[in-house]
Motif scaffolding. Structure first.
Motif, PDB file in Angstrom:
ATOM      1  N   THR A  56       0.838  -1.204   0.000  1.00 28.00           N
ATOM      2  CA  THR A  56       0.000   0.000   0.000  1.00 28.00           C
ATOM      3  C   THR A  56       0.872   1.252   0.000  1.00 28.00           C
ATOM      4  O   THR A  56       0.629   2.195  -0.765  1.00 28.00           O
ATOM      5  CB  THR A  56      -0.937   0.007   1.221  1.00 28.00           C
ATOM      6  OG1 THR A  56      -1.787  -1.133   1.141  1.00 28.00           O
ATOM      7  CG2 THR A  56      -1.780   1.269   1.270  1.00 28.00           C
ATOM      8  N   TRP A 119     -12.650  -6.879   1.526  1.00 20.40           N
ATOM      9  CA  TRP A 119     -13.333  -6.984   0.242  1.00 20.40           C
ATOM     10  C   TRP A 119     -13.486  -5.622  -0.445  1.00 20.40           C
ATOM     11  O   TRP A 119     -13.135  -5.495  -1.621  1.00 20.40           O
ATOM     12  CB  TRP A 119     -14.672  -7.690   0.403  1.00 20.40           C
ATOM     13  CG  TRP A 119     -15.337  -7.912  -0.916  1.00 20.40           C
ATOM     14  CD1 TRP A 119     -16.398  -7.247  -1.430  1.00 20.40           C
ATOM     15  CD2 TRP A 119     -14.932  -8.847  -1.916  1.00 20.40           C
ATOM     16  NE1 TRP A 119     -16.699  -7.707  -2.684  1.00 20.40           N
ATOM     17  CE2 TRP A 119     -15.805  -8.697  -3.011  1.00 20.40           C
ATOM     18  CE3 TRP A 119     -13.924  -9.796  -1.994  1.00 20.40           C
ATOM     19  CZ2 TRP A 119     -15.699  -9.463  -4.161  1.00 20.40           C
ATOM     20  CZ3 TRP A 119     -13.820 -10.558  -3.140  1.00 20.40           C
ATOM     21  CH2 TRP A 119     -14.695 -10.384  -4.208  1.00 20.40           C
ATOM     22  N   PRO A 120     -13.972  -4.584   0.238  1.00 21.16           N
ATOM     23  CA  PRO A 120     -14.074  -3.279  -0.429  1.00 21.16           C
ATOM     24  C   PRO A 120     -12.715  -2.724  -0.843  1.00 21.16           C
ATOM     25  O   PRO A 120     -12.599  -2.065  -1.875  1.00 21.16           O
ATOM     26  CB  PRO A 120     -14.728  -2.368   0.614  1.00 21.16           C
ATOM     27  CG  PRO A 120     -15.288  -3.244   1.653  1.00 21.16           C
ATOM     28  CD  PRO A 120     -14.566  -4.544   1.578  1.00 21.16           C
ATOM     29  N   ILE A 121     -11.696  -3.018  -0.047  1.00 19.02           N
ATOM     30  CA  ILE A 121     -10.341  -2.570  -0.389  1.00 19.02           C
ATOM     31  C   ILE A 121      -9.894  -3.259  -1.672  1.00 19.02           C
ATOM     32  O   ILE A 121      -9.365  -2.621  -2.593  1.00 19.02           O
ATOM     33  CB  ILE A 121      -9.363  -2.851   0.771  1.00 19.02           C
ATOM     34  CG1 ILE A 121      -9.772  -2.041   2.001  1.00 19.02           C
ATOM     35  CG2 ILE A 121      -7.925  -2.548   0.363  1.00 19.02           C
ATOM     36  CD1 ILE A 121      -9.058  -2.449   3.283  1.00 19.02           C
ATOM     37  N   CYS A 123     -11.754  -4.534  -4.026  1.00 15.95           N
ATOM     38  CA  CYS A 123     -12.537  -4.015  -5.158  1.00 15.95           C
ATOM     39  C   CYS A 123     -12.016  -2.656  -5.621  1.00 15.95           C
ATOM     40  O   CYS A 123     -11.926  -2.393  -6.829  1.00 15.95           O
ATOM     41  CB  CYS A 123     -14.014  -3.927  -4.778  1.00 15.95           C
ATOM     42  SG  CYS A 123     -14.798  -5.545  -4.580  1.00 15.95           S
ATOM     43  N   LYS A 124     -11.663  -1.798  -4.678  1.00 12.59           N
ATOM     44  CA  LYS A 124     -11.147  -0.474  -5.028  1.00 12.59           C
ATOM     45  C   LYS A 124      -9.794  -0.581  -5.733  1.00 12.59           C
ATOM     46  O   LYS A 124      -9.552   0.089  -6.741  1.00 12.59           O
ATOM     47  CB  LYS A 124     -11.023   0.384  -3.762  1.00 12.59           C
ATOM     48  CG  LYS A 124     -10.684   1.821  -4.030  1.00 12.59           C
ATOM     49  CD  LYS A 124     -10.735   2.608  -2.729  1.00 12.59           C
ATOM     50  CE  LYS A 124     -10.500   4.070  -2.974  1.00 12.59           C
ATOM     51  NZ  LYS A 124     -10.590   4.853  -1.744  1.00 12.59           N
ATOM     52  N   VAL A 125      -8.910  -1.429  -5.232  1.00 16.03           N
ATOM     53  CA  VAL A 125      -7.605  -1.621  -5.861  1.00 16.03           C
ATOM     54  C   VAL A 125      -7.781  -2.199  -7.262  1.00 16.03           C
ATOM     55  O   VAL A 125      -7.141  -1.767  -8.228  1.00 16.03           O
ATOM     56  CB  VAL A 125      -6.700  -2.532  -5.002  1.00 16.03           C
ATOM     57  CG1 VAL A 125      -5.461  -2.976  -5.748  1.00 16.03           C
ATOM     58  CG2 VAL A 125      -6.319  -1.824  -3.701  1.00 16.03           C
ATOM     59  N   TRP A 126      -8.655  -3.190  -7.388  1.00 14.42           N
ATOM     60  CA  TRP A 126      -8.922  -3.828  -8.681  1.00 14.42           C
ATOM     61  C   TRP A 126      -9.430  -2.800  -9.689  1.00 14.42           C
ATOM     62  O   TRP A 126      -9.027  -2.800 -10.849  1.00 14.42           O
ATOM     63  CB  TRP A 126      -9.942  -4.924  -8.474  1.00 14.42           C
ATOM     64  CG  TRP A 126     -10.055  -5.901  -9.600  1.00 14.42           C
ATOM     65  CD1 TRP A 126     -10.867  -5.789 -10.682  1.00 14.42           C
ATOM     66  CD2 TRP A 126      -9.322  -7.100  -9.762  1.00 14.42           C
ATOM     67  NE1 TRP A 126     -10.710  -6.860 -11.506  1.00 14.42           N
ATOM     68  CE2 TRP A 126      -9.754  -7.692 -10.958  1.00 14.42           C
ATOM     69  CE3 TRP A 126      -8.354  -7.762  -9.009  1.00 14.42           C
ATOM     70  CZ2 TRP A 126      -9.249  -8.898 -11.422  1.00 14.42           C
ATOM     71  CZ3 TRP A 126      -7.858  -8.952  -9.475  1.00 14.42           C
ATOM     72  CH2 TRP A 126      -8.296  -9.500 -10.676  1.00 14.42           C
ATOM     73  N   GLU A 127     -10.312  -1.910  -9.231  1.00 13.60           N
ATOM     74  CA  GLU A 127     -10.911  -0.899 -10.093  1.00 13.60           C
ATOM     75  C   GLU A 127      -9.855   0.114 -10.582  1.00 13.60           C
ATOM     76  O   GLU A 127      -9.887   0.545 -11.731  1.00 13.60           O
ATOM     77  CB  GLU A 127     -12.000  -0.167  -9.312  1.00 13.60           C
ATOM     78  CG  GLU A 127     -12.642   0.992 -10.016  1.00 13.60           C
ATOM     79  CD  GLU A 127     -13.599   1.725  -9.085  1.00 13.60           C
ATOM     80  OE1 GLU A 127     -13.509   2.958  -9.018  1.00 13.60           O
ATOM     81  OE2 GLU A 127     -14.413   1.060  -8.423  1.00 13.60           O
ATOM     82  N   LYS A 128      -8.927   0.469  -9.728  1.00 11.48           N
ATOM     83  CA  LYS A 128      -7.962   1.509 -10.054  1.00 11.48           C
ATOM     84  C   LYS A 128      -6.691   0.979 -10.715  1.00 11.48           C
ATOM     85  O   LYS A 128      -5.836   1.761 -11.099  1.00 11.48           O
ATOM     86  CB  LYS A 128      -7.614   2.310  -8.798  1.00 11.48           C
ATOM     87  CG  LYS A 128      -8.799   3.077  -8.259  1.00 11.48           C
ATOM     88  CD  LYS A 128      -8.387   4.053  -7.204  1.00 11.48           C
ATOM     89  CE  LYS A 128      -9.579   4.793  -6.658  1.00 11.48           C
ATOM     90  NZ  LYS A 128     -10.029   5.847  -7.533  1.00 11.48           N
ATOM     91  N   THR A 129      -6.565  -0.319 -10.826  1.00 10.72           N
ATOM     92  CA  THR A 129      -5.366  -0.919 -11.414  1.00 10.72           C
ATOM     93  C   THR A 129      -5.379  -0.724 -12.936  1.00 10.72           C
ATOM     94  O   THR A 129      -6.405  -0.913 -13.589  1.00 10.72           O
ATOM     95  CB  THR A 129      -5.279  -2.419 -11.080  1.00 10.72           C
ATOM     96  OG1 THR A 129      -5.208  -2.552  -9.665  1.00 10.72           O
ATOM     97  CG2 THR A 129      -4.076  -3.064 -11.724  1.00 10.72           C
TER      98      THR A 129
END
Length: 132
Positions: A56, A119-121, A123-129
């Motif tokens: 992170t 899980w929300p973390i 999803c957020k990382v996946w979205e911004k990758t």
């Protein structure tokens, strides 16, 4: 000595049956299997509890203190405390065994919270990758 009573014979046969069961359970090597799986879990959990914040920080340049970070740190503490009970358990200390079980039960609860809070973390990382 007076002759053995019926109670004596019953208790003796129960003791023999329990001794036979204990010998059978001991021959299965469950202690060694438990030690190996516990060691693997403690290593992997500690590795990811350190790797996660480092990753992170490398990506974002800062940490995001919150329940997920604190629960991960607490998991490492509980696993370490549970492992510290093992020498006393090997000497037959029942209090250490009870503490070991309680610490690992708490750690299981924290791990479940890690899944929920992570899980929300994820999803957020996946979205911004940026994918290739």
């Amino acid at each position: 000595l007076p002759p053995p009573t019926a109670d004596y014979a019953r208790i003796s046969s129960e003791i023999e049956a329990l001794q036979k069961e204990r010998k059978e359970l001991s021959s299965q090597g469950n202690r060694d299997k438990h030690w190996q799986s516990g060691s693997t879990l403690a290593f992997a959990g500690t590795f990811f509890a350190i790797e996660g914040p480092l990753n992170t920080y490398a990506r974002a340049g800062k940490l995001f203190p919150g329940p997920h970070l604190y629960a991960g740190a607490a998991l490492v503490v509980l696993w370490s405390a549970a492992a510290a009970c093992v020498p006393a358990m090997q000497k037959g200390n029942d209090g250490a065994r009870s503490a070991h079980v309680a610490l690992n039960a708490g750690a299981t609860g924290l791990f479940a919270w890690q899944v929920v809070s992570g899980w929300p973390i994820l999803c957020k990382v996946w979205e911004k990758t940026q994918w290739p």
